[in-house]
Design an enzyme around this catalytic site. Structure first.
Site, PDB file in Angstrom:
ATOM      1  N   GLY A 147       0.817  -1.204   0.000  1.00 51.16           N
ATOM      2  CA  GLY A 147       0.000   0.000   0.000  1.00 51.16           C
ATOM      3  C   GLY A 147       0.846   1.248   0.000  1.00 51.16           C
ATOM      4  O   GLY A 147       2.043   1.211   0.296  1.00 51.16           O
ATOM      5  N   GLY A 200       0.464   8.995   2.307  1.00 52.18           N
ATOM      6  CA  GLY A 200       1.283  10.194   2.362  1.00 52.18           C
ATOM      7  C   GLY A 200       2.526  10.014   3.209  1.00 52.18           C
ATOM      8  O   GLY A 200       3.490  10.766   3.092  1.00 52.18           O
ATOM      9  N   ILE A 236       5.588   4.168   1.499  1.00 56.71           N
ATOM     10  CA  ILE A 236       5.159   2.933   0.850  1.00 56.71           C
ATOM     11  C   ILE A 236       5.436   1.762   1.786  1.00 56.71           C
ATOM     12  O   ILE A 236       6.487   1.692   2.416  1.00 56.71           O
ATOM     13  CB  ILE A 236       5.907   2.725  -0.485  1.00 56.71           C
ATOM     14  CG1 ILE A 236       5.694   3.929  -1.403  1.00 56.71           C
ATOM     15  CG2 ILE A 236       5.442   1.451  -1.177  1.00 56.71           C
ATOM     16  CD1 ILE A 236       6.505   3.871  -2.684  1.00 56.71           C
ATOM     17  N   ASP A 241      -3.597   8.284  15.989  1.00 50.03           N
ATOM     18  CA  ASP A 241      -4.144   8.119  14.640  1.00 50.03           C
ATOM     19  C   ASP A 241      -4.749   6.721  14.493  1.00 50.03           C
ATOM     20  O   ASP A 241      -4.521   6.030  13.507  1.00 50.03           O
ATOM     21  CB  ASP A 241      -3.045   8.342  13.596  1.00 50.03           C
ATOM     22  CG  ASP A 241      -3.599   8.421  12.176  1.00 50.03           C
ATOM     23  OD1 ASP A 241      -4.768   8.836  12.019  1.00 50.03           O
ATOM     24  OD2 ASP A 241      -2.875   8.046  11.233  1.00 50.03           O
TER      25      ASP A 241
END
Length: 715
Positions: free
Chosen positions: A411, A414, A417, A532
């Site tokens: 995937g 921002g 990778i 997050d």
């Protein structure tokens, strides 16, 4: 003659109806006859068939029964002893039914049995000694029954046993001798919520294949924790809570760097990570004396001196202590003068020599330990090439192997990778590439990444190693094979069909995630905040064990050279709010954060633990409803929290809110409503009214099991 031929033909036409079913079929028909089957699971078990291979729940190989699997069908009754006559039987699975009675000894005549799964019934009695006949047994799951008595000593003859789950029964007595050496193939061990007593076998440290959590909690184990438990794999989490253990906690191997949650409920335990220190009278974990030359009646070192000591053994006088201190200070001053002289003469010479060497095009080398400020900063903050740094003793690969391995993109985001990397030995890793900038902040990056690398918990993805250079920054994790929770709930984009999560799996994910967050918030070294949390960074193992990932990733990416920070997110959110005046303040914030950020994220600079609680609540709602965190309502958008609140106010039935894939779990309505209450407490707009993760974990693990009311005062 005509009548004879007619009779012969008629008899032959009847014979298939009377003797067609083979002996294994008749054995299985006895099961059908003595067990009540309200859901009709065995309706197609007919004596008119030649064999039972087409019957529901039956699997055959070469027309011979090898498996009986009828889980979750409300079967009521006891097992017939005749099942043991199925000579090729390999697998038996009657989990989550209403079967009762003792296990028939004859069942263990099926010596080729490889798995016996009976959890979630009401079986009672003891486990027969005949279990030693099952030399090929790999899985034994008797959890959530009423079994009692001691575990038979003969179980250690099941050398191939990989999974032993006996939790939530009434087993008593000591664990058998040779438990650790005989069952050396064990990969999963759960003995929790029983009445086992005696000491923990010291040979349990030989179980080198164990994975996940070794659960010995909620028993009556006593005595010292054997130091040999530290020999278990370091990734194993050892749960010893709520026993009668005592003495110091060994500080070695798998027992090190564990939070106190692994040891609570043992009042006699002492030493780190618990707060109660060990006194001098606490027995050591190893038998050899630390002072072997002292006679038995001699006091330990320091005993009898100072306050409370006898006059004969009194310590040094005040004058002697002052003399020693003054002498030490004079010595330190003399050493400082000598070092200063040595530094000015030798290092000054080498500095001049280095400048001469550099002028000749050759890099000089310092021959003394001259640590000037600019040199140390250059070493730590301007590193051009740094080797792969392991954060775990089990890392057995180097940078060259990593770079030569096959890599597949998992995937992109921002932040960077993510790759799946498969080494030549077949070991799979997850490698995140952070980018190419930030070459001036290595020391800061190193401090942060090594702190994260010390975190060890069975529900947190483990950071194994990292790599730093000017052009490349890599984070190397364990590869978690079953994808993310986001994919498990909603499927992969472009795929029409997928296997939906069952309610027990969803509940397991909720509990595991709560445990991981509780560890981060309360028992990690710095009481971290994730900041997050969302389904895309909750990864799932093969057994649906959740692993919280991407912890600390935002800060590492920022240090490494540039990913969006929370500050830039807030700026973007303010612009979004200006453009979309029709949306509420909370909805604007949540659309920006994909629905998981707490409403106060727009106002507060520093994330708090209550942010994680809010995000966790949204994830619970997503698991219950199967909906994305932003719900389309007509021509407008509404966040999931607001939509649930609307449904509650409108008194809509649970079926309108529930994920359609959970329709088969309607009997779990009480549990689902309990989780819904927890979720609504988590997403309370007031941070003060949100529960802590430890409170949530307690409610999930205790109240839902016991069926009691969820205990949040604000509900």
């Amino acid at each position: 003659m005509f009548h004879f031929l007619f009779f012969l033909l008629f008899f032959n036409s009847l014979s298939p109806l009377t003797i067609s079913l083979n002996p294994e079929g008749y054995v299985l028909l006895t099961l059908k006859q003595i067990i009540k089957d309200p859901q009709g699971s065995m309706n197609n078990w007919n004596s008119s068939d030649q064999n039972p291979c087409s019957w529901n729940g039956i699997t055959c190989k070469d027309q011979t029964v090898v498996s009986i699997s009828i889980p979750k069908r409300k079967l009521y009754g006891s097992l017939p002893s005749s099942l043991g006559s199925l000579s090729q039987l390999r697998h038996v699975n009657f989990r989550s039914n209403q079967l009762f009675g003792a296990l028939p000894q004859e069942l263990f005549q099926a010596q080729g049995l490889q798995s016996l799964v009976l959890y979630g019934n009401s079986f009672s009695g003891s486990v027969p000694n005949e279990i030693q006949n099952l030399r090929y047994l790999q899985t034994l799951d008797l959890s959530q029954n009423l079994f009692n008595g001691s575990l038979p000593a003969s179980i250690v003859q099941c050398k191939r046993l990989k999974t032993l789950v006996l939790s939530r029964n009434n087993f008593t007595g000591f664990l058998p001798n040779g438990f650790g050496t005989g069952l050396s193939s064990l990969e999963k061990l759960d003995l929790s919520f029983n009445q086992f007593n005696g000491s923990i076998p010291s040979d349990m440290g030989n179980l080198s294949s164990l994975q996940g959590t070794v659960d010995l909690s909620h028993n009556h184990f006593s005595g010292l924790i054997p130091a040999s438990l530290g020999n278990l794999p370091e990734k194993v989490y050892i749960d010893l809570t709520y026993n009668n253990l005592k003495g110091p906690i060994p500080q070695n191997g798998a027992l090190m760097n564990r939070g106190p949650t692994a040891f609570i409920g043992n009042p006699g335990l002492c030493g780190p990570p618990l707060k109660n220190p060990c006194g001098s009278d606490v027995p050591a974990t190893s038998s050899p004396s630390s002072n072997p030359n002292l006679p038995e009646n001699s006091p330990p070192n320091g005993a009898g001196s100072g306050i409370g000591g006898s006059e004969k053994n009194k310590g040094l006088s005040k004058g002697a202590v002052v003399g020693i201190v003054v002498g030490d200070l004079i010595g330190i001053c003399l050493l400082g003068l000598l070092f200063s002289f040595f530094y000015s003469r030798v290092c000054g010479f080498n500095q001049d020599q280095e400048e001469n060497d550099l002028n000749k095009g050759r890099k000089g080398r310092k021959e003394c330990f001259c640590f000037r400020k600019d040199d140390s900063e250059a070493l730590s903050d301007n590193v051009e090439q740094y080797d792969l740094v392991p954060l775990d003793s089990q890392v057995a690969f180097d940078l060259d192997e990593l770079l030569k391995a096959s890599a597949f993109v998992l995937g992109k985001s921002g932040i960077g990778i993510m790759y799946k990397v498969v080494l030549e030995e077949g070991i799979a890793l997850a490698v995140r590439r952070l980018g190419e900038g930030g070459s001036q902040r290595f020391k800061e990056f190193q401090t942060e990444v090594e702190a994260i690398g010390k975190l060890r918990h069975p529900n947190i993805a483990t950071l194994r190693a990292y790599y730093w250079s000017v052009d490349e920054k890599l984070l190397i994790y364990d590869y978690i094979p079953n994808g993310s929770l986001a994919t498990a709930i909603h499927g992969k984009p472009g795929l029409v069909t997928f296997t939906p999560l069952s309610w027990p799996d969803r509940l397991k994910i909720m509990k595991g995630t709560a445990k991981g967050l509780t560890y981060l918030h309360e028992f990690s070294p710095k009481k971290y905040v994730h900041g997050d949390l969302k389904p895309s960074n909750i990864l799932l193992g093969l057994d649906m064990t959740p692993y919280i990932s991407d912890f600390g990733l935002g800060r590492l990416a920022n240090i490494a050279g540039g990913s969006p920070t929370l500050q830039s997110n807030r700026v973007a959110a303010e612009k979004l709010q200006e453009k979309q005046k029709s949306l509420s303040h909370e909805v604007a914030a949540n659309i920006l954060g994909n629905g998981y950020q707490a409403p106060e994220a727009l106002k507060v600079v520093k994330p708090s633990q209550k942010w994680d609680v809010y995000s966790y609540g949204v994830i619970l709602l997503e698991l219950i409803t199967g909906r994305l965190p932003i719900v389309q309502v007509g021509n407008s958008e509404m966040d999931l929290v607001e939509w649930i609140q609307f449904c509650i106010e409108e008194k809509k039935p649970l079926s309108d809110v529930l994920d359609p894939y959970l329709a088969e779990d309607a009997d779990k309505e009480e549990e689902i409503i309990g989780v819904l209450k927890i979720a609504m407490a988590c997403v309370n707009s007031s941070t003060e009214k949100r529960p802590t993760m430890s409170e949530i974990q307690e409610v999930l693990t205790m109240d839902l099991i016991e069926g009691t009311t969820v205990r949040f005062p604000q509900l």
